[in-house]
Design a protein around this motif. Structure first.
Motif, short mmCIF file in Angstrom:
data_model
loop_
_atom_site.label_atom_id
_atom_site.label_comp_id
_atom_site.label_asym_id
_atom_site.label_seq_id
_atom_site.Cartn_x
_atom_site.Cartn_y
_atom_site.Cartn_z
N UNK B 13 0.86 -1.19 0.00
CA UNK B 13 0.00 0.00 0.00
C UNK B 13 0.89 1.24 0.00
N UNK B 14 1.92 1.21 0.81
CA UNK B 14 2.86 2.35 0.84
C UNK B 14 3.48 2.57 -0.54
N UNK B 15 3.97 1.49 -1.12
CA UNK B 15 4.64 1.59 -2.42
C UNK B 15 3.70 2.11 -3.51
N UNK B 16 2.44 1.73 -3.42
CA UNK B 16 1.49 2.12 -4.47
C UNK B 16 0.90 3.51 -4.25
N UNK B 17 1.15 4.09 -3.10
CA UNK B 17 0.49 5.37 -2.84
C UNK B 17 1.45 6.55 -2.92
N UNK B 18 2.61 6.30 -3.52
CA UNK B 18 3.55 7.40 -3.76
C UNK B 18 3.73 8.28 -2.53
N UNK B 19 4.09 7.68 -1.42
CA UNK B 19 4.32 8.50 -0.24
C UNK B 19 3.33 8.26 0.87
N UNK B 20 2.15 7.80 0.52
CA UNK B 20 1.25 7.41 1.58
C UNK B 20 -0.05 8.19 1.70
N UNK B 21 -0.26 9.18 0.87
CA UNK B 21 -1.47 9.98 1.02
C UNK B 21 -2.64 9.49 0.17
N UNK B 22 -2.37 9.24 -1.11
CA UNK B 22 -3.48 8.87 -2.00
C UNK B 22 -4.15 7.54 -1.67
N UNK B 23 -5.38 7.41 -2.13
CA UNK B 23 -6.12 6.16 -1.98
C UNK B 23 -5.60 5.16 -3.00
N UNK B 24 -5.29 3.97 -2.54
CA UNK B 24 -4.85 2.91 -3.45
C UNK B 24 -6.05 2.07 -3.83
N UNK B 25 -6.34 1.92 -5.12
CA UNK B 25 -7.48 1.10 -5.54
C UNK B 25 -7.25 -0.37 -5.20
N UNK B 26 -8.31 -1.05 -4.81
CA UNK B 26 -8.20 -2.45 -4.40
C UNK B 26 -7.60 -3.31 -5.51
N UNK B 51 -6.71 -0.98 12.77
CA UNK B 51 -6.21 0.40 12.80
C UNK B 51 -5.02 0.68 11.89
N UNK B 52 -4.69 -0.26 11.01
CA UNK B 52 -3.52 -0.03 10.15
C UNK B 52 -3.84 0.78 8.90
N UNK B 53 -5.11 0.74 8.49
CA UNK B 53 -5.48 1.47 7.28
C UNK B 53 -6.87 2.08 7.44
N UNK B 54 -7.17 2.96 6.52
CA UNK B 54 -8.52 3.50 6.42
C UNK B 54 -9.08 2.95 5.12
N UNK B 55 -10.26 2.38 5.18
CA UNK B 55 -10.86 1.80 3.99
C UNK B 55 -12.03 2.64 3.53
N UNK B 56 -11.95 3.17 2.31
CA UNK B 56 -13.08 3.87 1.73
C UNK B 56 -13.74 2.92 0.75
#
Ligand SMILES: [Mn+2]
Ligand SMILES: [Mn+2]
Ligand SMILES: [Mn+2]
Ligand SMILES: [Mn+2]
Lengths: 220, 220
Positions: B13-26, B51-56
DNA sequence: AGATTTATTTTGACTATTCAAAATAGGTCG
DNA sequence: CGACCTATTTTGAATAGTCAAAATAAATCT
């Protein structure tokens, strides 16, 4: 392809069978692996299905040739990793066992070979435990212990057969490392005590239980 | 206490979110982890519970502060291990990724610190990937690639953003390692080709796709 | 031999992780 | 707007490993 659970089962069966021939009782294995006996029964049956062990119901388990091969490879990884952690990373020999318990399942045979070369092909780990060769040969020499050796003869510590951090810490603090020279000055079976004189440092008194964990050989 | 499955999810998830802010698609996460999308939905929900992630729902996942902390620690282990394997054990940089993929879950923070010291506190791994600091800081500088950089300017390779053994093997063979000096002599968008001239060695032609995996910066 | 203790096995249940396939929510496009 | 496409979620099932507790076999002790 063997999971780390399988690798642990096989390694402990090897360790508990003094070389691999005797039947290991299910209870002993359960104790060593810190699981309940029922779990061991279940797992051993599946290990038997996959050809890693022979299961004699109500009697115990024994490694198959293949199981022994796998077990020796894991043990080799364990002990080479411990050697690396102590010799290269300068870690405390009392704590490396727990680390190696994980790493033994994560390093490839390729890394294993390179570690072996880096370390200069050691034959024993920091505790004096023999390292199986790449071909699966392992030194099975039987040694006396401080609880059984002759009294008043020059001795050399060859191995500490206990992996708990507490005991190793204690042994280290008291100069009981592989290679240390000493002699037993007195052994009192009734009191269950062994008195030891090292070449350097103060005399030491050990319980028979503790003394039994220190393997020795006649000084060269 | 995080299982290696959990560590892998967080790291990707970290690697796919370019730094950690954007939402990563499932779907992207499923692809990266080589599991089916339904599995990701299930796991992400449990990661959200812990508590490790937020799921939208229907949108994607994002790391929580704690999830990011764990992910950076795993990434640090991965890249320091790769550095160790290449610099100390002299392994091929094309194969260390797979090894590190396992080892990242098996080494303790204690071993991590000692490896870091042994290696002299490196800030990048053998592929030029930045190594997160002990405190969780990671270089997020954005670089041009051979597919996007200016033509006919002196450049230096800083990083290869691809972990497949085949591509790395190819890059290595053609002198495309971090630190290498070169310039782009021509870029033909229509043909999808990039021509590269290294300071030493013969000229090289890359597809835009391959060129996009080589990060560069202006030669000092 | 019969009763008792002890080790082992069985049974039923639970967690973590995964897949296949069906259901569904959101767009997108005519 | 309504049909359609695509990504995501749900549902149902499987595997690996484990425990608690009940059942059973073997050994030991009158
Ligand atoms: Mn282990
Ligand atoms: Mn050891
Ligand atoms: Mn991994
Ligand atoms: Mn890397």
């Amino acid at each position: 392809m063997a999971t780390s659970t399988v690798e642990n089962y096989l390694k402990h069966i090897l360790l508990l069978s003094e070389g691999g021939e005797e039947l290991v009782p299910m209870g002993a294995l359960a104790e060593a692996l810190a699981v309940v006996p029922g779990t061991v029964t279940t797992m051993v049956k599946s290990l038997a299905d996959s050809g890693h062990v022979e299961h004699r119901p109500r009697q115990g388990v024994r490694l198959s040739a293949e199981g022994r091969r796998v077990a020796l490879n894991v043990l080799r990884k364990h002990r080479l990793v411990e050697t690396f952690l102590v010799n290269v990373l300068k870690m405390d020999w009392a704590t490396v066992h727990a680390e190696a318990e994980q790493l033994e399942h994560a390093i490839s045979d390729e890394v294993l070979d390179r570690l072996d070369a880096l370390l200069g092909h050691p034959t024993t780990d920091p505790h004096g435990d023999p390292i199986p060769s790449r071909q699966g040969k392992i030194d099975s020499q039987v040694y006396a212990t401080l609880a059984t050796c002759v009294v008043e003869k020059g001795l050399r510590v060859v191995r500490i057969t206990e992996q708990s951090a507490e005991f190793l810490q204690f042994a280290d603090l008291n100069g009981l490392q592989p290679g240390a020279s000493l002699r037993v000055t007195e052994r009192n079976l009734a009191a269950g005590l062994v008195s030891v004189k090292k070449t350097t440092g103060r005399p030491l008194i050990l319980s028979l239980a503790a003394a039994g964990k220190i393997l020795v050989q006649p000084a060269r």
